[in-house]
Design an enzyme around this catalytic site. Structure first.
Site: not given
Ligand code: CMX
Length: 435
Positions: A241, A271, A318, A327, A374
Site C-alpha cells: 500500500s 496484504h 511476512h 503489533r 492480521d
C-alpha cells in the site's frame, strides 16, 4: 499557523539540506544489489526506497520515528492515564519526528474536527453502488471522489512552485484524515445497519468518534479503536500500500488519488485483506469442529488441510518480519489484560499461536512462521460485536491512510523524483546470466 504546520515549516529546510547533500556528494554509494533473483521475486529486501516515518526491523518489528510500539503507547498523550494513546498523536510524530505534547494533540484533534465535513457528492457516489459492494471498493471510491476538492491540484494548476508543494499536500492530508472515519462509518452503517447513519459527537476524539459513528458507544471499544488505529498506521515504505501510493504520488497525483491507489493494494488478500481472510478462516475452522474452541490437534489437522489444499494460512508469515509481529503481541497482551481470553474466537486465536508456527516450520516453505498483525485484530473486533469481517480492511485503511499521507508529505517536502525504475526482458536476464 497550526503547531503541526509550523513544526514542519521549521524542520523541512534542514531535512532538504540533508537530502541534497547526500545526493550531491554521496550519490554513488552502493546500498544493495539488484540481482536476477531480486528482479524475479518482487524486489524482496532490495534497498531502493527512502522512508523516514518508520523503519521495519525483521526481528524487532516496527519503530515509528525511532520509537517501538510499547514506547509510543507509553509516551504519546492519552485521554486519561489508563487509556490508549491518541493515534492522532502518532500521526504528529510520524510527520514531524517529534513526540507531541498534549496541547499539540488537542490542537490537531480540533483541526480535524473542523475539517470533517464530507462533500455530499461523496455520499452520492457511495449511494450509487450496490449495498453489497465490498466495503474496500466503497472506501476506495469515496477517497477517489474526494480528489474533486484537492487543494494541491488547484494550487498546482495555478503554477505553485515546487518548494511549496508540501503545503497544499498537508491541507489535503488533513482534510482526508478528518473525513476518513465519517466515510468509513457511513460505509459500515450502509452495508450492515440498513443505512441508519449516526452524526459525529463533537465531544469525542477522532478515534472514539469513529466508534461512535459506527454505532458502538462502549468506551472500551472506543479505547480499542485508539489502539487499533495506532497499531496499523505505518509499516515503512516498501509494503504494497505505501509503495503503491508513493509511486502514484511521484507523478504528482494528489493525496486522494495516491492514497486510494494504496488502499486498492491494501484490499489484496496477501496484504490488508488478510485480516478479513483470517477471521473467515477461524470461523470455518471452528464450524468444522462443532463451533467449539478447537483443540491443538484439531488446529494442526485443519492447518495441514489448508496447506495441502495449496492455500495460505492467513495472518501468518511476512515479507520482512522474521519474528512475531509486535503489533500482534500488543493485541494479544491487550486481550489478556482486558480478560478477553475466554471468548471462543479470542481463545482460538491464542491456540493458533501455539500450533500454527510449528506446522508452518514443518511445512518448510514460509520464511517466517510467526503471526502478523492480521492474525489477532479480527478477534478483538468480534469481542465487541463487530463481526462483519468484510469491513476489517476498511478499519486498517483508515489508519494506514495516515501513515501513507505522512510519507507523501515528506516526499513532497523533499521534492522526491518521479519513480521510474527500469524493466528488462527475460531474454536480457538470460544474456546477463550468460545463458
Ligand atoms: N501460509 C502458507 N504458505 C505460506 C505462508 C502462509 N501463511 N506464508 C508464506 N507461505 C509460502 C508462500 O506462499 C511461498 O510459497 P511459494 O514458494 O509456493 O510461492 C513460500 O511460503 C515463501 O514465501 P515467503 O518468502 O515466506 O513469503 P512472501 O514474502 O513471499 O509473502 C506473505 C509474505 C505475507 C504474503 C505470506 O507470508 C502470506 O501469504 N501470508 C498469509 C497472508 C497474510 O497474512 N498476509 C498479511 C501480511 C501482513 C500485511 O501486509 O497486512
Amino acid at each position: 499557523m497550526s503547531s503541526l504546520k509550523s513544526r514542519l515549516a521549521e524542520k523541512i529546510p534542514q531535512w532538504r539540506a540533508d537530502v541534497r547533500s547526500l545526493l550531491k556528494e554521496h550519490a554513488d554509494v552502493v546500498l544493495g544489489e539488484a540481482t536476477i533473483g531480486k528482479a524475479l521475486t518482487g524486489m524482496r529486501g532490495l534497498k531502493s526506497l527512502v522512508c523516514d516515518t518508520s523503519y521495519l526491523d525483521p526481528m524487532e518489528g516496527i519503530r515509528f520515528r525511532g520509537y517501538t510500539i510499547p514506547e509510543v503507547r507509553e509516551a504519546l498523550p492519552k485521554p486519561s492515564p489508563e487509556s490508549e494513546a491518541f493515534p492522532t498523536g502518532l500521526w504528529f510524530l510520524l510527520l514531524t519526528g517529534e513526540m507531541p505534547t498534549a496541547e499539540q494533540v488537542q490542537e490537531l484533534e480540533q483541526e480535524l474536527r473542523s475539517r470533517a465535513t464530507v462533500p455530499s457528492y461523496v455520499f452520492a457516489a457511495l449511494d450509487a453502488l450496490p449495498t453489497d459492494t465490498h466495503p474496500m471498493v466503497q472506501f476506495s471510491t469515496a477517497i477517489t471522489a474526494m480528489s474533486h476538492g484537492s487543494k494541491f491540484s488547484t494550487a498546482y494548476a495555478s503554477g505553485l512552485g515546487k518548494g511549496d508543494y508540501w503545503q497544499p499536500t498537508l491541507e489535503d492530508a488533513l482534510d482526508l484524515v478528518a473525513r476518513l472515519p465519517v466515510v468509513a462509518a457511513y460505509i459500515y452503517r450502509r452495508a450492515y445497519k440498513g443505512g441508519q447513519h449516526i452524526d459525529a459527537n463533537p465531544e469525542l476524539d477522532w478515534a472514539a468518534n469513529f466508534a461512535h459513528m459506527m454505532g458502538i458507544d462502549n468506551v472500551e471499544y472506543q479505547d480499542l479503536m485508539r489502539l487499533y488505529l495506532l497499531l496499523h498506521i505505518d509499516h515503512e515504505g516498501g509494503n504494497v500500500s505505501a509503495h503503491t501510493s508513493h509511486v502514484v504520488s511521484s507523478a504528482l497525483s494528489d493525496v486522494y488519488l495516491s492514497v486510494a491507489a494504496g488502499i486498492n493494494g491494501l484490499a489484496g488478500p496477501l496484504h490488508g485483506l488478510a485480516n478479513q481472510e483470517c477471521l473467515k478462516w477461524i470461523k470455518e475452522l471452528m464450524t468444522h469442529f462443532d463451533g467449539q474452541v478447537p483443540s491443538e490437534e484439531q488446529v494442526r489437522t485443519y492447518a495441514w488441510d489448508t496447506l495441502n489444499g495449496r492455500r495460505v494460512i492467513p495472518g501468518f508469515g511476512h515479507a520482512v518480519l522474521r519474528n512475531t509481529d509486535p503489533r500482534y503481541t500488543a493485541q494479544r497482551q491487550y486481550s489478556l489484560a482486558k480478560g478477553m481470553g475466554e471468548h471462543p474466537v479470542v481463545a482460538t486465536v491464542h491456540r493458533l499461536f501455539d500450533v500454527v508456527p510449528g506446522v508452518l516450520k514443518e511445512h518448510g516453505k514460509a520464511k517466517s512462521p510467526w503471526p502478523n498483525v492480521d492474525a489477532h485484530s479480527g478477534a478483538l473486533q468480534v469481542y465487541y460485536g463487530v463481526d462483519q469481517a468484510d469491513f476489517y480492511t476498511v478499519l486498517f485503511g483508515v489508519s494506514r491512510a495516515m501513515g501513507i499521507a505522512a510519507q507523501i508529505i515528506w516526499d513532497r517536502a523533499m521534492g522526491s523524483s518521479l519513480e521510474r525504475p527500469k524493466s528488462m526482458t527475460v531474454k536480457m536476464l538470460q544474456d546477463a546470466a550468460g545463458i
